[in-house]
Design a protein around this motif. Structure first.
Motif, PDB file in Angstrom:
ATOM      1  N   UNK A   1       0.867  -1.272   0.125  1.00 35.55           N
ATOM      2  CA  UNK A   1       0.053  -0.086   0.059  1.00 35.55           C
ATOM      3  C   UNK A   1       0.465   1.663  -0.071  1.00 35.55           C
ATOM      4  N   UNK A   2       0.278   2.448  -0.199  1.00 36.24           N
ATOM      5  CA  UNK A   2       1.028   3.607  -0.621  1.00 36.24           C
ATOM      6  C   UNK A   2       0.248   3.982   0.415  1.00 36.24           C
ATOM      7  N   UNK A   3       0.810   4.887   1.145  1.00 35.77           N
ATOM      8  CA  UNK A   3       0.112   5.844   2.915  1.00 35.77           C
ATOM      9  C   UNK A   3      -0.995   6.129   2.523  1.00 35.77           C
ATOM     10  N   UNK A   4      -1.493   6.384   0.803  1.00 31.75           N
ATOM     11  CA  UNK A   4      -2.510   7.101   1.217  1.00 31.75           C
ATOM     12  C   UNK A   4      -3.238   6.122   0.833  1.00 31.75           C
ATOM     13  N   UNK A   5      -3.332   4.977   0.434  1.00 31.94           N
ATOM     14  CA  UNK A   5      -4.290   3.654   0.567  1.00 31.94           C
ATOM     15  C   UNK A   5      -4.654   2.859   1.693  1.00 31.94           C
ATOM     16  N   UNK A   6      -3.516   3.324   2.581  1.00 28.48           N
ATOM     17  CA  UNK A   6      -3.196   2.584   4.521  1.00 28.48           C
ATOM     18  C   UNK A   6      -4.190   3.617   4.498  1.00 28.48           C
TER      19      UNK A   6
ATOM     20  N   UNK B   1      -7.049   5.196   3.767  1.00 32.66           N
ATOM     21  CA  UNK B   1      -8.453   4.784   2.648  1.00 32.66           C
ATOM     22  C   UNK B   1      -8.779   3.167   3.719  1.00 32.66           C
ATOM     23  N   UNK B   2      -7.983   3.047   4.210  1.00 28.69           N
ATOM     24  CA  UNK B   2      -8.289   1.135   4.272  1.00 28.69           C
ATOM     25  C   UNK B   2      -8.417   2.186   6.225  1.00 28.69           C
ATOM     26  N   UNK B   3      -7.617   2.941   7.045  1.00 22.00           N
ATOM     27  CA  UNK B   3      -8.011   3.335   8.777  1.00 22.00           C
ATOM     28  C   UNK B   3      -9.428   3.296   8.311  1.00 22.00           C
ATOM     29  N   UNK B   4      -9.909   4.525   7.430  1.00 21.86           N
ATOM     30  CA  UNK B   4     -11.407   5.508   7.074  1.00 21.86           C
ATOM     31  C   UNK B   4     -11.939   4.214   6.884  1.00 21.86           C
ATOM     32  N   UNK B   5     -12.236   3.745   5.639  1.00 21.64           N
ATOM     33  CA  UNK B   5     -13.288   2.323   6.022  1.00 21.64           C
ATOM     34  C   UNK B   5     -13.306   1.227   7.074  1.00 21.64           C
TER      35      UNK B   5
ATOM     36  N   UNK C   1     -10.118  -0.464  -2.306  1.00 16.13           N
ATOM     37  CA  UNK C   1      -9.148   0.044  -2.711  1.00 16.13           C
ATOM     38  C   UNK C   1      -8.239   0.288  -3.965  1.00 16.13           C
ATOM     39  N   UNK C   2      -8.286  -1.243  -3.986  1.00 17.85           N
ATOM     40  CA  UNK C   2      -7.883  -2.158  -5.156  1.00 17.85           C
ATOM     41  C   UNK C   2      -6.251  -1.056  -5.461  1.00 17.85           C
ATOM     42  N   UNK C   3      -5.664  -2.119  -5.204  1.00 19.60           N
ATOM     43  CA  UNK C   3      -4.238  -1.563  -4.455  1.00 19.60           C
ATOM     44  C   UNK C   3      -3.339  -2.043  -5.794  1.00 19.60           C
ATOM     45  N   UNK C   4      -2.674  -1.032  -6.023  1.00 19.40           N
ATOM     46  CA  UNK C   4      -2.030  -1.213  -7.402  1.00 19.40           C
ATOM     47  C   UNK C   4      -0.452  -1.877  -7.379  1.00 19.40           C
ATOM     48  N   UNK C   5       0.126  -2.241  -5.756  1.00 22.62           N
ATOM     49  CA  UNK C   5       1.823  -2.445  -5.947  1.00 22.62           C
ATOM     50  C   UNK C   5       0.863  -3.996  -5.348  1.00 22.62           C
TER      51      UNK C   5
END
Length: 252
Positions: free
Chosen positions: A4-9, A11-15, A208-212
């Motif tokens: 995950x990128x920090x932004x994706x993480x 997002x995981x917290x917020x969800x 989130x659909x991570x790309x990495x």
């Protein structure tokens, strides 16, 4: 395997929070995992927690509180004023009943372990001033360091060093690893990496659909073009190699 990128993480917290969990509950889980890792890294002696002004510092303050409850001697340094903390970090500060040492390199002393909770994976600008001096002093102290989420000073997306970065013996991270944990130079600063569960449902990854992803045969083996028994080299494409006039070293 997801990275995950920090932004994706975030997002995981917020969800997770929008699904009914509290941010402070996630912080409690994180801090307790950090405390457990600290107990395993240093079975005796005092522990110093260096906390930043955000949620990473909140994780460190919870870890400090847990370690005291486990009978350990703990000292805490906080970047900034306790009264300036906000949100979940402010709640974590209320849990810490002990004093705060001055945020100065000379306050490090001689602990058996330092918990780096200064900055997490969301750091997006170079460290400077007192934080820079503290990172350099921690590295020069020779004391083993347990980093919370990511060694302070490492960019969570690129793995780059943001001016200076903590050299950790181990790093505890949450839910999924970040790109900065595996990309050089960040991976060289993390030491042993511990991935722990703090109560985030993996189902959030569907949104989130991570790309990495970390390289793993399960990702590409089903699509790997295994040659058929009756196949021919001309059926597999062609390669064109363009070279210079002079012979180059074998590595090139």
């Amino acid at each position: 395997m997801e990275l995950l990128t920090p932004a994706e993480m975030d997002r995981a917290d917020l969800l997770t929070i929008s699904g009914g969990s509290s941010g402070f509950a996630l912080m409690l889980h994180a801090g307790r995992h950090v405390a457990q890792a600290a107990m395993e890294l240093a079975d005796a002696g005092s522990i110093l927690v260096i906390a930043g002004p955000g949620n990473n510092g909140g994780d460190g303050l919870i870890a400090a509180t847990e370690l005291v409850a486990l009978g350990r001697t703990v000292h805490v340094m906080l970047l900034g004023e306790r009264d300036a903390l906000k949100g979940d970090a402010a709640l974590a500060a209320r849990e810490w009943k002990g004093p705060l040492l001055p945020f100065l390199p000379q306050s490090i002393g001689a602990p058996s372990l330092i918990i780096d909770a200064l900055f997490g994976s969301g750091l997006n600008r170079p460290v400077k001033d007192g934080a820079l001096e503290m990172i350099e002093a921690v590295n020069a102290s020779g004391v083993p360091v347990l980093a919370v989420d990511l060694p302070s000073g490492i960019n969570g997306t690129t793995g780059g060093v943001m001016g200076a970065a903590i050299k950790a013996r181990e790093t505890v991270t949450f839910f999924r690893r970040k790109l900065g944990h595996l990309l050089v130079p960040g991976r060289l600063y993390c030491g042993k990496l511990r991935l722990v569960d703090i109560g985030i449902d993996p189902a959030v990854l569907d949104e989130i659909r991570p790309q990495a992803f970390e390289n793993d045969p399960d990702l590409w083996l089903p699509s790997f073009p295994v040659p058929r028994a009756d196949g021919h080299k001309y059926g597999r494409g062609h390669a064109v190699i363009v070279s210079g006039e002079r012979r180059r070293p074998a590595g090139a």
